[in-house]
Design a protein around this motif. Structure first.
Motif, PDB file in Angstrom:
ATOM      1  N   ARG A  48       0.836  -1.215   0.000  1.00  0.00           N
ATOM      2  CA  ARG A  48       0.000   0.000   0.000  1.00  0.00           C
ATOM      3  C   ARG A  48       0.852   1.237   0.000  1.00  0.00           C
ATOM      4  N   GLU A  49       2.038   1.169   0.654  1.00  0.00           N
ATOM      5  CA  GLU A  49       2.906   2.326   0.699  1.00  0.00           C
ATOM      6  C   GLU A  49       3.450   2.680  -0.691  1.00  0.00           C
ATOM      7  N   GLU A  52      -1.757   2.711  -3.620  1.00  0.00           N
ATOM      8  CA  GLU A  52      -2.922   2.411  -2.784  1.00  0.00           C
ATOM      9  C   GLU A  52      -4.190   2.260  -3.603  1.00  0.00           C
ATOM     10  N   SER A  81      -6.089  -1.789   1.776  1.00  0.00           N
ATOM     11  CA  SER A  81      -6.133  -1.412   3.189  1.00  0.00           C
ATOM     12  C   SER A  81      -4.754  -1.624   3.820  1.00  0.00           C
ATOM     13  N   ASP A  82      -4.491  -0.804   4.919  1.00  0.00           N
ATOM     14  CA  ASP A  82      -3.166  -0.803   5.510  1.00  0.00           C
ATOM     15  C   ASP A  82      -3.048  -1.901   6.563  1.00  0.00           C
ATOM     16  N   ASN A  84       0.057  -3.235   9.594  1.00  0.00           N
ATOM     17  CA  ASN A  84       1.238  -2.724  10.288  1.00  0.00           C
ATOM     18  C   ASN A  84       2.455  -3.558   9.875  1.00  0.00           C
ATOM     19  N   ASP A 118       2.971   3.566   7.869  1.00  0.00           N
ATOM     20  CA  ASP A 118       1.595   3.089   7.992  1.00  0.00           C
ATOM     21  C   ASP A 118       0.683   4.257   8.363  1.00  0.00           C
ATOM     22  N   ASN A 122      -2.114   1.852  13.030  1.00  0.00           N
ATOM     23  CA  ASN A 122      -0.841   1.172  12.760  1.00  0.00           C
ATOM     24  C   ASN A 122       0.344   2.119  12.800  1.00  0.00           C
TER      25      ASN A 122
END
Length: 634
Positions: A48-49, A52, A81-82, A84, A118, A122
């Motif tokens: 996701r980083e 997204e 979705s994020d 951790n 995050d 997170n």
């Protein structure tokens, strides 16, 4: 997810309604099942980083996807979705901060931040100072809005003591995901160096507060203690001392401005003020603006200067039928002095009262004493009140003593010792009035008398007012009387007989007889007199004729209800016939009481003891009188 396309053609006619799904845009990240339309991920470990948002274009085509088939498309927006999967990271491994030594405890002295890729919970970071150099001086908390680490000062700083602190800070995630623990420790560490800046600060006292003791009889100018303060800055300026005038309005104390010694300026009295709270101010000589304060508590110690006295001036009582050695009252003492070891009183009888055969004092040794009887019986009629002096002595230095007077009243009691009455008047007056009630009754009587006097004075003043003093016109008060009375001859309007003077009847008797003969008229109130000679005496008023005349008139008036009772006379000169209770007169009491026997009163108990004694003495007196009379007659 799954997408579904519908075709309005007849599904039973060839392949016109058979739909096939395919991806036109979104590869190689996602794929779609050609028959069911289910969209799946095509690559593992999507980040996701890195990216997204994704847009996937799906096509649905009939005729089984062959040429000539009709197609429709739809766009699917997919968001990752994020999780951790990233630990927090400091932007640098070493932070250099500076803080003034005058910073207040609890204030923020520095900020550091660890970044986490995050988002949401997170990305929440928790900071901790590694135990070491700055663990006892500083603390760190997290700012919930921007996840910064705020360094807080826990203790005061002193540049002259320590000029720098170095410590490490750990930053870690609050919420960990167990699926990514194999990635390593989800935390980061940075080093912080805190340099303390020198500030020109006020002088510092050697103690946070001072306590001093002084005796209340200390002379003026006596030194009771000293305070010390110094300038810890590099300049090491001299310090001057003073007393805050608000804390010592009456100027009881004075202080040496150079040495800091405190002395008395007035005589102290512990009974007035037991403790003085003053404030000492220390000022730097080269910077008078910088000052510091310290509280000084001065305890005024007691000096034994007041004698003890009875704690409560109450009245004791003793029963007439008391026993020898009985403690009838316990009492204690009080003292205005306050010794450090506490009060210790001793009690003893007065030397002037050593020969007292009625009562004595017994010291119990616990600051209390009791009144003890020395004989077994007391008579209220012989002596009602006794006074017992007692000497009270304290244990201070110098020893102080005083003599108190205990009042003991003789009272009548039951056999079990319960109190009946303590006054001789109460034996004959079962119901009494208190002093307050008597005062209220007297006030009411006085008020009534004042009202009566005022009323009589107003009435007397009204009678003295003349016609001219009236506010009304005098002409309105003029009344004319033009009628003239009938005189003495007018016997019809009033019976003149009631105005006759019995004393002049004898002088005017002859004139009345002549008047009766001439007028040939009989008076109603006087019986006609017969003709007599000149020397014949007048008829007596007590004769039978007058009595017969009065009786006849009474009978006439008794029959006539309208006749006024001018000549009626009623005499009440007889006594009643008595009652079942017989006569209540005290005329014959002496004869009856002489034969009475009052010995039975002794058998009725303590309540009738006084009556038995009174009537017993009367019986003895009467017996002695009768005996003497008999001897005289013989």
């Amino acid at each position: 997810m799954q997408v579904t396309a519908t075709d309005a053609d007849d599904p039973t006619y060839g392949n016109s309604a058979r739909v096939v799904y395919s991806i036109l845009h979104g590869q190689p990240y996602f794929s779609v099942d050609p028959k069911t339309g289910i969209i799946r991920t095509a690559l593992p470990n999507m980040d996701r980083e890195v990216k997204e948002q994704y847009q996937v274009l799906i096509q649905a085509k009939d005729m089984g996807g062959q040429l000539g088939g009709l197609a429709g498309t739809t766009t699917v927006n997919i968001t990752l979705s994020d999780v951790n999967d990233n630990p927090p990271r400091f932007s640098k491994s070493f932070f250099h901060l500076r803080v003034p030594e005058s910073s207040a405890v609890g204030s923020a002295v520095g900020r550091i931040k660890a970044h986490d890729l995050d988002i949401g919970k997170n990305a929440e970071v928790e900071y901790n100072i590694v135990p070491g150099d700055g663990g006892n001086i500083f603390d760190i908390i997290t700012n919930e809005h921007n996840q910064e680490g705020i360094i807080i000062l826990k203790r005061p700083l002193d540049y002259e003591t320590k000029k720098a602190y170095t410590f490490k800070v750990d930053a870690s995630n609050t919420h960990l995901d167990s699926r990514f623990q194999n990635f390593g420790a989800f935390k980061d560490t940075a080093t912080v160096k805190m340099n303390v800046l020198d500030v020109d600060e006020p002088p510092l006292f050697s103690k946070h507060s001072y306590e001093m003791d002084v005796f209340e009889d200390s002379p003026v100018g006596d030194i009771i203690g000293a305070v010390t303060a110094q300038d810890l800055d590099a300049s090491n300026s001299p310090v001057r001392y003073s007393i805050d005038w608000k804390s010592d309005l009456d100027s009881y104390f004075d202080i040496d401005p150079v040495k800091g010694t405190i002395s008395t300026n007035e005589l102290l009295d512990r009974e007035s003020i037991t403790q003085h709270n003053i404030t000492i101010v220390a000022t730097k000589l080269n910077s008078p603006v910088l000052t510091s304060r310290v509280a000084v508590i001065v305890h005024v110690l007691d000096v034994n200067e007041f004698p003890p006295e009875l704690a409560v001036l109450s009245e004791s009582f003793v029963c007439e039928n008391t026993k020898v050695g009985q403690v009838i009252q316990t009492f204690s003492a009080k003292d205005q002095d306050l010794p450090q070891a506490g009060h210790m009183f001793s009690f003893k009888p007065s030397e002037k009262d050593v020969n007292n055969k009625n009562f004595t004092i017994r010291d119990f040794g616990n600051n209390t004493a009791g009144i003890v009887t020395l004989r077994s019986s007391f008579q209220q009629r012989s002596q009602e009140i006794y006074f017992l002096p007692v000497v009270i002595q304290d244990s201070g230095y110098p020893v102080q003593s005083s003599t108190g007077i205990l009042t003991i009243r003789v009272c009548g009691c039951e056999t079990d010792g319960s109190l009946l009455t303590c006054s001789a008047e109460a034996r004959f007056l079962p119901v009494g009035l208190s002093t307050g009630a008597l005062v209220a009754i007297l006030l009411c009587i006085i008020i009534l008398l004042v009202i009566v006097v005022l009323y009589m004075g107003l009435r007397r003043q009204k009678k003295k007012e003349t016609l001219m003093t009236s506010k009304e016109d005098i002409r309105d008060n003029v009344i004319h009387y033009d009628d003239e009375g009938g005189g003495e001859e007018d016997t019809h309007a009033f019976d003149m007989g009631t105005l006759r003077n019995p004393k002049v009847i004898k002088d005017n008797l002859v004139k009345e007889n002549l008047l009766i003969e001439n007028r040939d008229l009989f008076r109603r109130d006087v019986k006609p007199e017969p003709k007599t000679g000149k020397n014949q005496p007048p008829v007596s008023q007590d004769s039978a004729d007058i009595s017969e005349f009065i009786n006849q008139r009474l009978k006439e008036n008794d029959v006539d209800n309208s006749a006024p009772p001018y000549d009626s006379l009623a005499t009440y000169a007889y006594e009643g016939e008595g009652s079942v209770a017989e006569s209540l007169s005290s005329i014959e009491s002496l004869v009856v009481d002489a034969d009475e026997d009052y010995d039975c009163l002794h058998e009725w108990g303590p309540r009738f003891k006084t009556l038995a004694g009174i009537f017993g003495e009367q019986s003895t007196t009467q017996s002695d009188t009768k005996t003497k009379t008999t001897e005289n007659e013989q």
